[in-house]
Design an enzyme around this catalytic site. Structure first.
Site, PDB file in Angstrom:
ATOM      1  N   ASP A 174       1.906  -6.087 -10.728  1.00 33.99           N
ATOM      2  CA  ASP A 174       0.843  -5.182 -10.284  1.00 33.99           C
ATOM      3  C   ASP A 174       0.740  -3.924 -11.138  1.00 33.99           C
ATOM      4  O   ASP A 174      -0.351  -3.435 -11.422  1.00 33.99           O
ATOM      5  CB  ASP A 174       1.048  -4.827  -8.807  1.00 33.99           C
ATOM      6  CG  ASP A 174       0.758  -6.028  -7.912  1.00 33.99           C
ATOM      7  OD1 ASP A 174      -0.061  -6.869  -8.327  1.00 33.99           O
ATOM      8  OD2 ASP A 174       1.347  -6.128  -6.825  1.00 33.99           O
ATOM      9  N   SER A 208       8.475  -7.834   1.064  1.00 31.99           N
ATOM     10  CA  SER A 208       7.422  -7.046   0.434  1.00 31.99           C
ATOM     11  C   SER A 208       6.127  -7.824   0.620  1.00 31.99           C
ATOM     12  O   SER A 208       6.002  -8.964   0.176  1.00 31.99           O
ATOM     13  CB  SER A 208       7.738  -6.868  -1.052  1.00 31.99           C
ATOM     14  OG  SER A 208       6.585  -6.382  -1.710  1.00 31.99           O
ATOM     15  N   ARG A 226      -6.351  -6.066  -7.649  1.00 29.41           N
ATOM     16  CA  ARG A 226      -5.852  -4.920  -8.421  1.00 29.41           C
ATOM     17  C   ARG A 226      -6.907  -4.310  -9.343  1.00 29.41           C
ATOM     18  O   ARG A 226      -7.058  -3.085  -9.372  1.00 29.41           O
ATOM     19  CB  ARG A 226      -4.591  -5.291  -9.212  1.00 29.41           C
ATOM     20  CG  ARG A 226      -3.402  -5.731  -8.363  1.00 29.41           C
ATOM     21  CD  ARG A 226      -3.237  -4.916  -7.135  1.00 29.41           C
ATOM     22  NE  ARG A 226      -1.946  -5.118  -6.484  1.00 29.41           N
ATOM     23  CZ  ARG A 226      -1.639  -4.644  -5.292  1.00 29.41           C
ATOM     24  NH1 ARG A 226      -2.540  -3.932  -4.602  1.00 29.41           N
ATOM     25  NH2 ARG A 226      -0.460  -4.850  -4.753  1.00 29.41           N
ATOM     26  N   ASP A 228       6.225   5.008   0.688  1.00 25.88           N
ATOM     27  CA  ASP A 228       6.317   5.256  -0.763  1.00 25.88           C
ATOM     28  C   ASP A 228       5.185   6.158  -1.259  1.00 25.88           C
ATOM     29  O   ASP A 228       5.423   7.148  -1.954  1.00 25.88           O
ATOM     30  CB  ASP A 228       6.268   3.931  -1.536  1.00 25.88           C
ATOM     31  CG  ASP A 228       7.521   3.097  -1.308  1.00 25.88           C
ATOM     32  OD1 ASP A 228       8.572   3.680  -0.996  1.00 25.88           O
ATOM     33  OD2 ASP A 228       7.430   1.855  -1.436  1.00 25.88           O
TER      34      ASP A 228
END
Ligand code: ARG
Length: 420
Positions: free
Chosen positions: A137, A188, A108, A28
């Site tokens: 996220d 994921s 994050r 990605d």
């Protein structure tokens, strides 16, 4: 923040504005390098940030540049992650909805901070990340970047592009972007020192037990050793500093404990979780070190903190966990709560003995020079120091408001307080 390597490709002077991309090395964000150039006419600066996940950061630099990034960085942020994010969360016993140690959630804001630092250094105008439009996220990244640098623009390619997986692979092939040969993982996954999260695929059926292939850091409790493993964790002011008497830096301590507890099946979590974006989702986690340390820490606090501090802190812990989950890490409230938490940790020093056995991490002993536990007061045996004569008077006063209320609210006018 330690920059292990950073380099320019020599492709300077394009005159284009720069965008700093959080680069994982996967498909990605690899596609995003090219897509940001094509779609927005920007120079991409790729940044790979090590928070303890597997993967070769230096190989990432090469890959990013080969795809077209004008420069690429690999930054080891593990120490900062431990000192500024994991230990504060541990001091707050942070568990979202009582079960999830917030491993992804607290990484994050750190990643956002590193991206902003690089953007400043590079004079970039934008930051990009690879989050989709359905998760927490994206919120954590966007809100954290906004809090640190309100002037920077944010682009989330995967929130914008309308490519299917197949179209994405086709786009990669056309643009000479390496496509991973191994079959894509059916889940994921996000990993860092504090834990591994795993979602999607068959896990989306919340009624089905997570299959073993969704687990990587922990053995099945069934397969775990038949004998327990004991480990003694040393704390100073709420921070773990040793395992079995051996002083370790934070990274090493967490890595070792992940292995030790994980090999005893400790740290598996199966959670139907409330995302900030309003969706309930089934998430599984493996957090062997986090689960063990939080239990040990809570137990040491139980020994040294007063009942009042413990009970007041519980509410603050829940608020802390929610704000961390919800992406408000860089907020005045988190800073204020950290100051409160730090104050409560002044005497959280001592050792906790944990028994790791077939999926359980149980506290089996604790000691502290600041212990409020007094055997002389607690014992029912010889050496009792408690003043038994004071009990009756205490209870008279303690119950006084309740007896008073009962008598005052009586409508039948009957009775009065006993005199003995
Ligand atoms: N649900 C967790 C959280 O919001 C984990 C998300 C992990 N991300 C992922 N791509 N697996 O903190």
């Amino acid at each position: 923040m330690h920059s292990t390597s950073s380099e320019d490709s020599g492709k300077v002077g394009s005159g284009r504005k720069k965008i700093v991309l959080a680069y994982s090395g996967g498909l990605d964000t690899s596609v995003a390098i090219k897509w940001l150039e094509d779609r927005y006419d920007l120079d991409v600066v790729a940044v790979s940030i090590d928070v303890g996940q597997p993967g070769d950061m230096v190989a990432n630099i090469e890959r990013a540049k080969s795809i077209g990034a004008v420069s690429a960085y690999a930054i080891d942020a593990r120490k900062e992650f431990v000192d500024e994010y994991i230990w504060p969360a541990l001091k707050a016993n942070a568990l979202y909805q009582g079960v999830y140690p917030l491993s992804t959630a607290i990484a994050r804001p750190l990643i956002a901070k590193v991206l902003v630092d690089v953007a400043r250094k590079e004079g970039a105008h934008f930051i990009a990340h690879g989050c989709t439009a359905k998760g927490n996220d994206q919120v954590r990244f966007d809100v954290s970047i906004g809090a640190l640098a309100p002037d920077l623009g944010i682009i989330a390619p995967m929130r914008e592009w309308v490519m299917t997986r197949e179209e994405e692979i086709e786009y990669a092939r056309q643009n000479g972007i390496p496509v991973p040969v191994k079959k894509a993982c059916p889940y994921s996954v996000d990993e860092n020192l504090w834990g591994r999260s795993c979602e999607c695929g068959v896990l989306e059926d919340a009624s089905v037990e997570p299959p073993e292939d969704a687990r990587e850091w922990t053995v099945s409790p069934q397969e775990a050793p038949d004998r327990p493993t004991y480990v003694e964790i040393g704390f100073e002011k709420g921070v773990p500093v040793s395992l079995d008497g051996e002083r370790l830096d934070g990274i090493e301590l967490i890595v070792r404990l992940n292995k030790l507890a994980g090999s005893n099946g400790v740290g598996r979590i199966d959670h139907v979780e409330d995302r900030l974006v309003g969706i309930k989702s089934r998430e599984t986690y493996e957090c062997p070190a986090a689960v063990t340390l939080i239990k040990a820490h809570q137990s040491l606090e139980g020994l040294v903190l007063t009942k009042d501090v413990l009970s007041y802190k519980k509410g603050a812990e829940q608020r802390y966990s929610e704000l961390a989950y919800d992406g408000h890490w860089f907020s005045p409230l988190r800073e204020a709560l950290d100051a409160f938490m730090d104050k409560t940790q002044e005497f959280v020093t001592g050792t906790v003995r944990m028994k790791l056995y077939k999926g359980n991490a149980d506290v089996v002993g604790r000691a502290s020079p600041y212990s409020l536990y007094n055997e002389g007061l607690a014992t029912y045996a010889q050496g009792d120091e408690f003043d038994h004569t004071s009990a009756k008077g205490f209870i008279y006063v303690w119950g006084l408001p309740l007896r008073t209320a009962t008598l005052a609210y009586r409508t039948d006018g009957q009775g009065s307080e006993r005199t003995v």
